[in-house]
Design an enzyme around this catalytic site. Sequence first.
Site, PDB file in Angstrom:
ATOM      1  N   SER A 126      44.159  23.284  32.858  1.00 47.04           N
ATOM      2  CA  SER A 126      44.510  24.603  33.332  1.00 47.04           C
ATOM      3  C   SER A 126      45.708  25.019  33.191  1.00 47.04           C
ATOM      4  O   SER A 126      46.663  24.065  33.689  1.00 47.04           O
ATOM      5  CB  SER A 126      43.816  24.891  34.605  1.00 47.04           C
ATOM      6  OG  SER A 126      44.172  26.031  35.022  1.00 47.04           O
ATOM      7  N   TYR A 151      42.708  22.996  44.098  1.00 40.81           N
ATOM      8  CA  TYR A 151      42.186  23.021  42.867  1.00 40.81           C
ATOM      9  C   TYR A 151      43.106  22.591  41.752  1.00 40.81           C
ATOM     10  O   TYR A 151      42.764  21.913  40.955  1.00 40.81           O
ATOM     11  CB  TYR A 151      41.535  24.298  42.678  1.00 40.81           C
ATOM     12  CG  TYR A 151      41.385  24.715  41.298  1.00 40.81           C
ATOM     13  CD1 TYR A 151      40.347  24.172  40.505  1.00 40.81           C
ATOM     14  CD2 TYR A 151      42.307  25.478  40.334  1.00 40.81           C
ATOM     15  CE1 TYR A 151      40.127  24.566  39.280  1.00 40.81           C
ATOM     16  CE2 TYR A 151      42.028  25.713  39.154  1.00 40.81           C
ATOM     17  CZ  TYR A 151      40.958  25.305  38.565  1.00 40.81           C
ATOM     18  OH  TYR A 151      40.861  25.459  37.187  1.00 40.81           O
ATOM     19  N   LYS A 155      43.587  19.430  39.030  1.00 41.49           N
ATOM     20  CA  LYS A 155      43.728  19.209  37.427  1.00 41.49           C
ATOM     21  C   LYS A 155      45.056  18.369  36.841  1.00 41.49           C
ATOM     22  O   LYS A 155      44.969  17.795  36.259  1.00 41.49           O
ATOM     23  CB  LYS A 155      44.109  20.796  36.912  1.00 41.49           C
ATOM     24  CG  LYS A 155      42.689  21.457  36.946  1.00 41.49           C
ATOM     25  CD  LYS A 155      41.607  21.157  36.402  1.00 41.49           C
ATOM     26  CE  LYS A 155      40.244  21.634  36.259  1.00 41.49           C
ATOM     27  NZ  LYS A 155      39.025  21.101  35.811  1.00 41.49           N
TER      28      LYS A 155
HETATM   29  C1  UD1 Z   1      44.089  31.123  38.496  1.00 38.70           C
HETATM   30  C2  UD1 Z   1      44.317  29.993  37.853  1.00 38.70           C
HETATM   31  C3  UD1 Z   1      43.563  29.596  36.699  1.00 38.70           C
HETATM   32  C4  UD1 Z   1      42.314  29.196  37.228  1.00 38.70           C
HETATM   33  C5  UD1 Z   1      41.606  30.265  38.127  1.00 38.70           C
HETATM   34  C6  UD1 Z   1      40.238  29.707  38.680  1.00 38.70           C
HETATM   35  C7  UD1 Z   1      47.004  30.378  37.592  1.00 38.70           C
HETATM   36  C8  UD1 Z   1      47.975  31.087  36.630  1.00 38.70           C
HETATM   37  N1  UD1 Z   1      45.668  30.710  37.038  1.00 38.70           N
HETATM   38  O1  UD1 Z   1      43.626  32.261  37.662  1.00 38.70           O
HETATM   39  O2  UD1 Z   1      44.131  28.388  35.995  1.00 38.70           O
HETATM   40  O3  UD1 Z   1      41.354  28.421  36.539  1.00 38.70           O
HETATM   41  O4  UD1 Z   1      42.676  30.707  38.921  1.00 38.70           O
HETATM   42  O5  UD1 Z   1      39.612  30.904  39.222  1.00 38.70           O
HETATM   43  O6  UD1 Z   1      47.219  29.904  38.322  1.00 38.70           O
HETATM   44  N2  UD1 Z   1      43.007  40.141  40.677  1.00 38.70           N
HETATM   45  C9  UD1 Z   1      43.192  41.549  41.123  1.00 38.70           C
HETATM   46  N3  UD1 Z   1      41.773  41.875  41.745  1.00 38.70           N
HETATM   47  C10 UD1 Z   1      40.652  40.955  41.986  1.00 38.70           C
HETATM   48  C11 UD1 Z   1      41.019  39.776  41.130  1.00 38.70           C
HETATM   49  C12 UD1 Z   1      42.011  39.348  40.430  1.00 38.70           C
HETATM   50  O7  UD1 Z   1      44.112  42.379  41.266  1.00 38.70           O
HETATM   51  O8  UD1 Z   1      39.799  41.330  42.537  1.00 38.70           O
HETATM   52  C13 UD1 Z   1      44.305  39.852  39.701  1.00 38.70           C
HETATM   53  C14 UD1 Z   1      45.037  38.664  40.644  1.00 38.70           C
HETATM   54  O9  UD1 Z   1      46.176  38.914  41.421  1.00 38.70           O
HETATM   55  C15 UD1 Z   1      45.661  38.101  39.187  1.00 38.70           C
HETATM   56  C16 UD1 Z   1      44.748  38.501  37.997  1.00 38.70           C
HETATM   57  O10 UD1 Z   1      44.041  39.577  38.635  1.00 38.70           O
HETATM   58  O11 UD1 Z   1      46.836  38.672  38.912  1.00 38.70           O
HETATM   59  C17 UD1 Z   1      44.012  37.213  37.524  1.00 38.70           C
HETATM   60  O12 UD1 Z   1      43.279  36.717  38.658  1.00 38.70           O
HETATM   61  P1  UD1 Z   1      41.955  35.793  38.465  1.00 38.70           P
HETATM   62  O13 UD1 Z   1      40.900  36.423  37.377  1.00 38.70           O
HETATM   63  O14 UD1 Z   1      41.486  35.240  39.843  1.00 38.70           O
HETATM   64  O15 UD1 Z   1      42.678  34.492  37.785  1.00 38.70           O
HETATM   65  P2  UD1 Z   1      43.914  33.556  38.027  1.00 38.70           P
HETATM   66  O16 UD1 Z   1      44.280  33.607  39.448  1.00 38.70           O
HETATM   67  O17 UD1 Z   1      44.993  34.052  37.122  1.00 38.70           O
END
Ligand code: UD1
Length: 337
Positions: A126, A151, A155
Amino acid sequence: MSKILVTGGLGYIGSHTVVALQEAGFKVVIIDNLSNASTKVLDGILAISGELPEFENFDLRNKLKTQEFFKKYDDLSGVIHFAASKAVGESVGNPLLYYENNVSTLIYVLQELNKKDNANFIFSSSCTVYGQADKMPITEEAPIKAAESPYGNTKQIGEAILKDTCKANQNFNTIALRYFNPIGAHKSAQIGELPIGVPQNLVPYITQTGAGVREQLSVFGDNYPTKDGTCVRDYIHVVDIAKAHVIALKRLLNKKYKENFEVFNLGTGTPSSVLEVIQSFERVSNKKLNYKIVDKRDGDVISAYADTNKANAVLGWKAKSTLDDAMESAWKWQQTL
Ligand code: UD1
């Protein structure tokens, strides 16, 4: 014909990879403990490929069962190892579960493979291994920083275990694929992401909100130093990710690798903010999304997107789908649920 073991093959990325393997002519055997998946996924795979993979329902934490499996299936050409837990927040509350599920099981599988004359192994890694990288886009040479969560730690540890194993055994060949943010679903909408309970990830939360399952999306923070203040990620279609596994596997089987432990970023190279993902959803669904800006989420990195040059040049692989393509498939899938 080559038979490939796919652990966690009924999960999100696993199931799309099973289909890609079948399309490339491989026979597949799946191990899955159904902790975050359902046997209904087998119906979806059958509907797409016309072929039912073999399926063994057990938990890789059971070392004896794992040993018995490898005795029974002594003709495997390769292993793609997806089986793992992946919820960052849950890992903070229950680290031992994550070390057992993600590290112990990896060791049990490797102990069996290491007995063979030759082993070909693909590891689900990841972009989380980079933490908040200093430079964008992130190359494979970027330093591995202290993990943000148990987590992420699993990895990093997984990659380290594999690197050492490959060093000690020159007949043990591994490719670790570092996924950025996989989204979307197979175009048939027969398989896709099936989050249990409230989704933690952005795209399933968006599509569930669009479908009325959730009332409102919370956008975590809008004053980050990014183009519009929201976090930036590299969202990649899960089918592009699945295809990369087939290419990586062929690289191992055809002995095209230069070193017996290699890592590749799997991303599109295109940075997208949370607001841009919402706009993409609104374009492809013709719906307005109900969202509000809330506080930052603990542990979120500001920005993470891939330099894909290594995968492009060495694997000859490039992500084909755009953000809109991926969102459209995610939305189509959501409407079948
Ligand atoms: C993270 C990890 C990824 C891992 C994954 C597992 C990093 C860069 N990425 O993904 O490697 O496999 O977790 O779950 O560390 N967001 C919102 N509202 C929500 C949900 C998310 O605003 O309800 C935003 C988050 O703040 C983020 C983006 O959407 O900026 C993506 O979030 P998400 O889909 O949870 O993935 P990551 O956190 O990037």
